[in-house]
Design an enzyme around this catalytic site. Structure first.
Site, short mmCIF file in Angstrom:
data_model
loop_
_atom_site.label_atom_id
_atom_site.label_comp_id
_atom_site.label_asym_id
_atom_site.label_seq_id
_atom_site.Cartn_x
_atom_site.Cartn_y
_atom_site.Cartn_z
CD GLU A 184 -3.20 -0.77 2.34
OE1 GLU A 184 -2.82 -0.19 3.27
OE2 GLU A 184 -4.30 -1.26 2.12
CD GLU A 261 -4.05 -5.72 3.31
OE1 GLU A 261 -4.79 -5.13 3.97
OE2 GLU A 261 -2.93 -5.64 3.09
C1 GLA Z 1 -4.03 -2.21 5.18
C2 GLA Z 1 -2.66 -2.92 5.50
C3 GLA Z 1 -2.85 -4.03 6.45
C4 GLA Z 1 -3.42 -3.96 7.64
C5 GLA Z 1 -4.97 -3.43 7.08
C6 GLA Z 1 -5.86 -3.04 8.47
O1 GLA Z 1 -4.75 -2.79 4.34
O2 GLA Z 1 -2.04 -3.27 4.05
O3 GLA Z 1 -1.49 -4.48 6.58
O4 GLA Z 1 -2.86 -2.82 8.25
O5 GLA Z 1 -4.62 -2.24 6.35
O6 GLA Z 1 -5.86 -4.13 9.25
#
Ligand code: GLA
Length: 783
Positions: A184, A261
């Site tokens: 991210e 995710e």
């Molecule tokens: C983002 C991150 C994960 C985690 C989620 C929230 O997507 O990539 O590692 O921190 O947020 O749980």
């Protein structure tokens, strides 16, 4: 009997041997085809379960993997946590709970594919987002950028990951189908060169024949999207799936779609309500994706536990995470099924050929009768040797990763009036003592910086006892030094009304690292009426006839850490919401067991019981979590809005430029009504734009006022407006009449040219604001 070898001519044998590791029977292919993934050339939908090996005791890995499999998942998605593997610079550990190779092979044995996410940064509510703290010994380091030292260390680490796993990719006969580059990055920065460098390092460590990808949000993925990588989107339960893939489809109409995710629940922070997300929304979101052939990874399918000091902290601001990473996931922290699990399994069965594998047995659960502690090692009798230093030093400067430091100095002269002791900054929870008498606390969570001291005499002993919580794992503040980061000042006013500020120097700093051996070696004495409740370590032994999982109830304790049989079980804090710590039975023994509790506040009763059910949703707060004081009402009469208008209905960011720039420190957003006349209103994110139209940093922001915040159905406080998480939001309560207002304190005057606002991510952006007014002022608004 005829040997096969004898029937093969020598040359053919050589060819056969050299091809052995790549034999057709073992090697497979996985690739991004036209609008879909192809496994050995056939369409394949990735149904991945995110689980994290360091968050699960190794003896339980197999059961957890089978639990995922019984949900109909075909893949496991795993991060690799650099700081767990290289706790000391140059010392690598891939054994025991860190044995990723064994984990990946176990996945393969269970018939699961693997998606690898080797960082280097992983976020994940894990200390410093997985980066090792010792990187901060180089004070001017730039993390997640092309800082030569950062890049050198990350290349060395990824090479080690390659040694462990690069022969286990799918084209070499292993289960690894995809490997992620960074994590991210769009919510951190814009730096394609850095992301490209990470990609090259990952390729160079042996992942050169496997599908590489990068994950981001639909709102920001284009910032760093590399042409030769696959792009996947992250979003949570309730999000509008079509909207999430809209931009990607425009840019790459032929790309397979994957939500890398899909958040099943959310993480908890100390002092906040336990987060939950509805099973129905989660299941219908996944159904939506499966109906469209969209691949997904369910983050988390099983969250597990942030053992010891591994929990991270969220930012902007400082919001440390609790020990449990239950995440309201379908498989709970103890590896048990939940209602969400069964609902998900029912739905997944519809999308599976044949029958789902049976749900594996859960581990036995035991209760443990009250363990009374009878030994204590008081903090003040166990300080050990102090390190002399003119100035205060951080943990990192002293080479200490975790735990506490006690900073001691003597008052240089009499101070005949009250004075203010200001610590810039105390990371994270500081307690001030005068001649060993407690004066007050400085809690970073609440932006506290000072305490008031009574009259002082020259030579009085001033102690500042600082406990480090998890290092920030998200946003631009991940360079999170611990201890006192700058200086300590004493300010007082002379009878002549002159204000004097002294920068305190000449410190003895006592290291109190989070280290089991050290905790154990302290000087324990019998617990008596005189020393009960003191700050320090408490020790007890207890005998078990049989072992099993249990939940240690710490409700009567203050704040600190627990160790059982040498295992660091995690942090506790009476504020909650987590009151019990998950204690896996595999780390208990039949016969005698040892428990040590380090309590930086001291317990009201030094006893622990093992419960059969966790308590992770009980807050014990002394002040409300909301931002409106009793009887307070914002009075905007006499104020002129700098801008008023109507926002559009629908998902996605909107930008409004002010007719002319406005300057001020306090910004009030007033919602006059909502689209479709909803009974309450919400905002997911808000940015203010500076004079050049650029987003202002939200690091220093604080909520000065919010007329209404829904803290009963979840954590929907006004600070969600700037928590950098697009899936969380501020909400008012149902039925409370409009207008609604939030006032943000920017910390200092800023010149503003407009704002950007994001409504909720759910389909149609429910409860979004229609008519609004914005006010800007250098002075606090009237209340
Ligand atoms: C983002 C991150 C994960 C985690 C989620 C929230 O997507 O990539 O590692 O921190 O947020 O749980």
């Amino acid at each position: 009997m005829k040997f096969v070898r004898q029937s093969i001519p020598f040359l053919s044998l050589l060819v056969a041997l050299s091809l052995a590791p790549f034999r057709k029977a073992e090697a497979h292919s996985f690739e991004a085809g036209d609008g879909m993934f192809l496994l050995d050339g056939k369409p394949f939908v990735v149904k991945a379960a995110e689980v994290h090996y360091p968050r699960i005791p190794r003896p339980y890995w197999e059961q957890r993997i089978r639990m995922c499999k019984a949900l109909g998942m075909n893949t496991l998605c795993i991060y690799i946590f650099w700081n767990a593997h290289e706790q000391e610079e140059g010392v690598f550990d891939f054994t025991g709970n860190n044995d990723i190779r064994a984990f990946v092979k176990l996945a393969q044995k269970e018939g699961m594919y693997v998606i690898l996410r080797p960082g280097p940064y992983v976020c994940a509510e894990w200390e410093m987002g997985g980066l090792p703290w010792w990187l901060l010994k180089k004070k001017d380091i730039s993390l997640r950028e092309q800082d030569p030292y950062f890049m050198e260390r990350l290349e060395l680490f990824e090479a080690k990951v390659g040694e462990q796993l690069s022969d286990l990719t799918i084209e070499k006969g292993g289960p690894i189908i995809m490997v992620q580059v960074e994590n991210e990055y769009g919510s951190y920065g814009e730096d394609k060169e850095y992301v490209s460098a990470v990609r090259d390092i990952i390729r160079g460590s042996g992942f050169d024949g496997v599908q590489l990808f990068q994950c981001d949000w639909s709102s920001n993925f284009t910032k760093n999207a590399l042409d030769d990588l696959l792009w996947t989107m992250n979003f949570g339960t309730g999000a509008n799936v079509d909207n999430e893939f809209k931009r990607l489809k425009e840019l790459r109409p032929d790309s397979p779609l994957m939500c890398s995710e899909f958040w099943s629940g959310w993480f908890d922070k100390w002092g906040g309500r336990h987060e939950t997300r509805g099973a129905e929304e989660m299941v219908s979101g996944i159904r939506d994706m499966l109906d469209r052939g969209i691949s997904f990874s369910l983050y988390m399918t099983h969250g597990g536990t942030n053992w010891g000091h591994w929990a991270g902290a969220n930012s902007p601001g400082f919001a440390p995470d609790v020990t449990s990473y239950d995440y309201d996931a379908p498989i709970n922290e103890a590896g048990q099924t939940t209602d969400k699990y069964w609902e998900l399994r029912r739905m997944m069965a519809e999308y599976t050929d044949g029958k789902l594998p049976p749900v594996p047995k859960e581990f036995p659960v035991i209760s443990i009768p009250k363990i009374e502690f009878n030994e204590v090692a008081p903090l003040y009798d166990n300080l050990g040797e102090g390190i002399e230093s003119v100035d205060t030093k951080t943990f990192e400067e002293l080479g200490q990763g975790w735990g506490c430091l006690l900073y001691r100095t003597t008052v240089p002269q009499d101070v005949p009036s009250e004075s203010v002791l200001t610590v810039t900054e105390a990371h994270d929870y500081a307690q001030v003592f005068l001649n060993q008498r407690f004066i007050g606390k400085i809690d970073r969570i609440n932006h506290e910086t000072s305490v008031v001291l009574p009259q002082l005499k020259e030579g009085d002993v001033l102690d500042i006892y600082v406990e480090a919580l998890g290092r920030i794992n998200f946003g631009s503040a991940i360079k999170d030094f611990k201890g006192i980061t700058e200086k300590v000042e004493l300010t007082y006013t002379l009878p002549s009304q002159t204000t004097v500020t002294m920068n305190l120097k000449g410190w003895a700093i006592f290291p109190l690292p989070d280290d089991y051996q050290r905790q154990r070696d302290m000087a324990y004495v019998p617990l008596t009426e005189e020393n009960k409740g003191v700050r320090g370590n408490y020790r007890a032994t207890f005998t078990l006839g049989k072992v099993g999982d249990t939940f240690l109830n710490l409700e009567t304790w203050g704040k600190g850490q627990v160790y059982v049989n040498g295992h660091a079980i995690g942090r506790f804090w009476q504020v909650g919401p987590q009151q019990t710590l998950y204690m896996p039975g595999c780390w208990l023994r039949k016969g005698e067991n040892e428990i040590i509790v380090t309590d930086v506040l001291g317990p009201t009763e030094a006893a622990v019981e093992g419960l059969t059910k966790p308590i992770i949703d009980k807050l014990q707060l002394s002040a409300p979590q909301t931002h409106r004081l009793e009887g307070q009402t914002l009075d905007l009469s006499g104020e002129t809005p700098v801008q008023e208008g109507s926002l559009e209905a629908g998902n996605g960011w909107q930008e409004v430029r002010f007719a002319s720039n406005a300057t001020g420190r306090y910004v009030c957003i007033e919602a006059l009504n909502s689209h479709w006349d909803r009974e309450y209103c919400c905002i997911a994110e808000l940015y203010l734009l500076d004079a050049d139209g650029q987003r202002l940093s939200r690091e220093p922001w604080q909520v000065a006022y919010a007329d209404d915040e829904d803290v009963t159905s979840g954590n929907k406080n006004a600070d969600k407006l700037f928590d950098l998480q697009e899936s969380t939001y501020w909400s008012t309560n149902k039925g409370v009449p409009y207008p609604h207002a939030v006032v943000i304190d920017l910390g200092q005057d800023k010149t503003l040219s407009g704002f950007q606002i994001l409504p909720r991510m759910e389909q149609g952006a429910p409860e979004s604001i229609k008519d609004y007014r914005i006010y800007v002022s250098s002075e606090p608004f009237k209340m």
